[in-house]
Design a protein around this motif. Sequence first.
Motif, PDB file in Angstrom:
ATOM      1  N   GLU A 172       0.847  -1.193   0.000  1.00  0.00           N
ATOM      2  CA  GLU A 172       0.000   0.000   0.000  1.00  0.00           C
ATOM      3  C   GLU A 172       0.880   1.239   0.000  1.00  0.00           C
ATOM      4  O   GLU A 172       1.852   1.327   0.756  1.00  0.00           O
ATOM      5  N   CYS A 173       0.500   2.196  -0.859  1.00  0.00           N
ATOM      6  CA  CYS A 173       1.282   3.422  -1.016  1.00  0.00           C
ATOM      7  C   CYS A 173       1.296   4.209   0.301  1.00  0.00           C
ATOM      8  O   CYS A 173       0.237   4.432   0.895  1.00  0.00           O
ATOM      9  N   PRO A 174       2.474   4.633   0.792  1.00  0.00           N
ATOM     10  CA  PRO A 174       2.525   5.412   2.041  1.00  0.00           C
ATOM     11  C   PRO A 174       1.892   6.792   1.868  1.00  0.00           C
ATOM     12  O   PRO A 174       1.557   7.455   2.851  1.00  0.00           O
ATOM     13  N   ASN A 175       1.677   7.203   0.638  1.00  0.00           N
ATOM     14  CA  ASN A 175       1.121   8.530   0.381  1.00  0.00           C
ATOM     15  C   ASN A 175      -0.397   8.493   0.209  1.00  0.00           C
ATOM     16  O   ASN A 175      -1.121   9.211   0.881  1.00  0.00           O
ATOM     17  N   CYS A 176      -0.896   7.605  -0.674  1.00  0.00           N
ATOM     18  CA  CYS A 176      -2.335   7.623  -0.969  1.00  0.00           C
ATOM     19  C   CYS A 176      -3.040   6.346  -0.517  1.00  0.00           C
ATOM     20  O   CYS A 176      -4.244   6.193  -0.734  1.00  0.00           O
ATOM     21  N   SER A 177      -2.297   5.404   0.063  1.00  0.00           N
ATOM     22  CA  SER A 177      -2.850   4.144   0.581  1.00  0.00           C
ATOM     23  C   SER A 177      -3.402   3.216  -0.493  1.00  0.00           C
ATOM     24  O   SER A 177      -4.069   2.228  -0.179  1.00  0.00           O
ATOM     25  N   GLN A 185       7.755   3.245  -6.089  1.00  0.00           N
ATOM     26  CA  GLN A 185       6.865   4.321  -6.524  1.00  0.00           C
ATOM     27  C   GLN A 185       5.449   3.833  -6.713  1.00  0.00           C
ATOM     28  O   GLN A 185       5.197   2.647  -6.883  1.00  0.00           O
ATOM     29  N   CYS A 186       4.519   4.793  -6.639  1.00  0.00           N
ATOM     30  CA  CYS A 186       3.101   4.481  -6.747  1.00  0.00           C
ATOM     31  C   CYS A 186       2.602   4.972  -8.098  1.00  0.00           C
ATOM     32  O   CYS A 186       2.706   6.151  -8.402  1.00  0.00           O
ATOM     33  N   ASP A 187       2.061   4.053  -8.926  1.00  0.00           N
ATOM     34  CA  ASP A 187       1.547   4.449 -10.235  1.00  0.00           C
ATOM     35  C   ASP A 187       0.281   5.278 -10.106  1.00  0.00           C
ATOM     36  O   ASP A 187      -0.075   6.022 -11.002  1.00  0.00           O
ATOM     37  N   SER A 188      -0.385   5.127  -8.974  1.00  0.00           N
ATOM     38  CA  SER A 188      -1.659   5.805  -8.803  1.00  0.00           C
ATOM     39  C   SER A 188      -1.488   7.298  -8.513  1.00  0.00           C
ATOM     40  O   SER A 188      -2.108   8.137  -9.146  1.00  0.00           O
ATOM     41  N   CYS A 189      -0.616   7.645  -7.548  1.00  0.00           N
ATOM     42  CA  CYS A 189      -0.468   9.062  -7.206  1.00  0.00           C
ATOM     43  C   CYS A 189       0.878   9.624  -7.655  1.00  0.00           C
ATOM     44  O   CYS A 189       1.110  10.825  -7.573  1.00  0.00           O
ATOM     45  N   GLY A 190       1.775   8.751  -8.122  1.00  0.00           N
ATOM     46  CA  GLY A 190       3.058   9.233  -8.646  1.00  0.00           C
ATOM     47  C   GLY A 190       4.129   9.428  -7.587  1.00  0.00           C
ATOM     48  O   GLY A 190       5.248   9.818  -7.907  1.00  0.00           O
TER      49      GLY A 190
HETATM   50 ZN   LIG Z   1       0.044   6.547  -4.047  1.00  0.00          ZN
END
Ligand SMILES: [Zn+2]
Length: 761
Positions: A172-177, A185-190
């Motif tokens: 799970e992304c630490p930024n947007c979960s 890196q997270c493809d969802s929020c970058g």
């Molecule tokens: Zn994210």
Amino acid sequence: MGNTIFKSFLPWSMAGEHVLICVAWPYANGPLHLGHVAGCYLPPDIQFRYERARGNRVLLVSGSDEHGTPITVSAEQQGITPQQIVDKFHAINSQALLDLGCMWEPNIDARGIDHGGALFNRTSDERHKEIVQDNFLSLMKAGLFEQKTMQQYYEIREDGGRFLPDRYVEGECPNCSEDGARGDQCDSCGATYEAHELEKPRSKMNPEAKIEIRDTEHLFYRLDRFQACLEEHAKARQGVWKANVKAMTKQWLEMGLRPRAITRDLEWGIKIPLEDSEWEGKCVYVWFEAVQGYLSCAKIWSERFGESADDWKKWWHISKDGTKPRHLYFLGKDNIPFHTVIWPSLIMGLNHANNGLGAADEITLPGPGDLHLEDNIPAMEYLMLAGGQFSKSRKHAVWLPSFLERFDGDTLRYYLGINMPENHDTDFNWPDFVAKINSELIGHYGNFVHRVITLAHRLEGVGNPLAQFDNPLLSEEWRSKVESLLLDVEESLNKHRYKEALRGVMSIAQFGNQLLQGSTPWKYLKPESHAQEGAAESLAALAFSWRISRLLAIATQPFIPFSAQRLWQSLGESQEISQVLWSDATDWDAEMNWTETKPVPLFKRLDLDEILEYENSLVEGQTEVKNDDPIHAVKGSKKKEVKKMSEAPEGTTYLDFNTFMEVELRVGTISAVDEHPNADKLYVVSIDDGSKEGRTVCAGLKEYYSAEQMTGKQVVFVANLQPRKLRGVMSEGMMLAADDGQGGVNLVSIDGSIANGSRVR
Ligand SMILES: [Zn+2]
């Protein structure tokens, strides 16, 4: 010789200059799509062909980038080896580039090895690996590496386990979960982050496995040591680089360069050339080795094809007297910092090492005897597919191999050339593609040259019957007009403005059209008309139009080489067009050659409805073409002789007889043809239909008939069509014409003569 043209080259370069053209290495995990072609592969081919035509010595290098985790992930998912994936896509992509007319073959320039050549190599080449390993050791010896301990996820397995590269970790992304975020890196929020920041981390391939963070040793390249030199270099390029190149480089340099990892925990790649057991199971990071392909490819080219294994140095080294080769790099905008920051720092590092310098010595910009840095990086923006970005991974694309199965490569080259994403993103869509091919490529260019050659074939005489009408005195003004238009084309090409250059070439064809249209040579083709007043001027214009066609074959060669070759042959020339010098285009004394072969149109008109029908059938039949194999059409790989588009549609809809009889077809004689006041492509045709008033019909026949040719013809028209205004002029009916779909359109006329107004049934 066109002396004026030759002089214009001098400020840019001397003929015989060594030019190295470097093309970004396509990643071998999928087929190329049209976005890649527009951004990376067509522009360097245009440049390569143009530089050769100018007499320069050009070496073209690129190849498949075959290492890295996207390939190993695909392989594990499909249950095959990474080697199988890269073998497959290297073969498909290199063939597709050849089918597109890109000059990756022959490897040795037809003028001789001194003039350069081309090599499309691959990073799995054993020699590439050796060169990278040698460079690795030199850079290390020169004190340009440092070792650091990193934290990396480790998958614990019965058989000992393995380190997981970032793409092998999900969580799970630490930024947007968002779940499904990658290790780094997270493809969802970058967002980008350190691996240990990821929430609920797991192994992507083996989600049940226990994973933990462990220490791992890695080597880093001291990018930071090159900051000052790179800033100086970027400053020197301010007047040359495009805005996007300047902006991205500035951004990187302003952030401050930091050491960058050059090794990673992965088996699939180039082995680290160090004995120590701590490097087992690790490889050279793909960014560090693939970019060295520009250099290794040149070396391998001279080892395999050259007279001496040192031939490559002519394209890479600054000579002792300071003469530099010219280096051009072609790539998409996502790749800019690799070519303005990272690769130059590696080149300077290699120079540093080759000069026997070490960790304590100052880094300097290249001098005599050193490897040269780039001279320009004409990076492209993106080509979008009807608004969305072309992307291999998102399966939103038009694939090059299947495109080339269905269309002449020149239609794509023309469309992407005239629509190139040079300064902003551009769009690919089928209606625009069809419109530009039919109205510009065929309407302005194809029809002009076809008409000139066809008219010449209607003259009587031995050899080229037009040659006797060639008149240097009468054509003086036309010559200077055409020469100045061609100079504009050169200037655009020298500045890497391909779109502008291609528009310039088309404007030469348009000038030819006007000349032909205004001089009506079809009136004087019969021997008895040659002595008539105006015949000499008119036929001189036709003869000069032949010379314009000859010039156009040479000037279109870099852009649309297949049709340039066909045109060249229709003009009776025997040489390969790719061997003809650019300066020959304005050699007005060149012999006007001839072939008895009847001319055929250069291009086939495209039908939008057929194309959309086919595209829709692909979307509906997605189950067949889905998964990872969008190159469904490429099997067997050879182009079919008969293109799908010219096939008759399968279903025919029948019309009942009474409905047909409702259409009132009648005979009339064209009494006058005028220009339409508001529409460039339309004539306003007056027809004597047997009635007192007659009738007016608007017709889009300008590309096919002059007003003179139409006047007096007895034609068939639809008499009971609802009258409608076309751009302000009322049109009362429609003339019938036959269209062969290949650029030929002929009016339907009557056998013998019959009273105007007669019904056709
Ligand atoms: Zn994210």
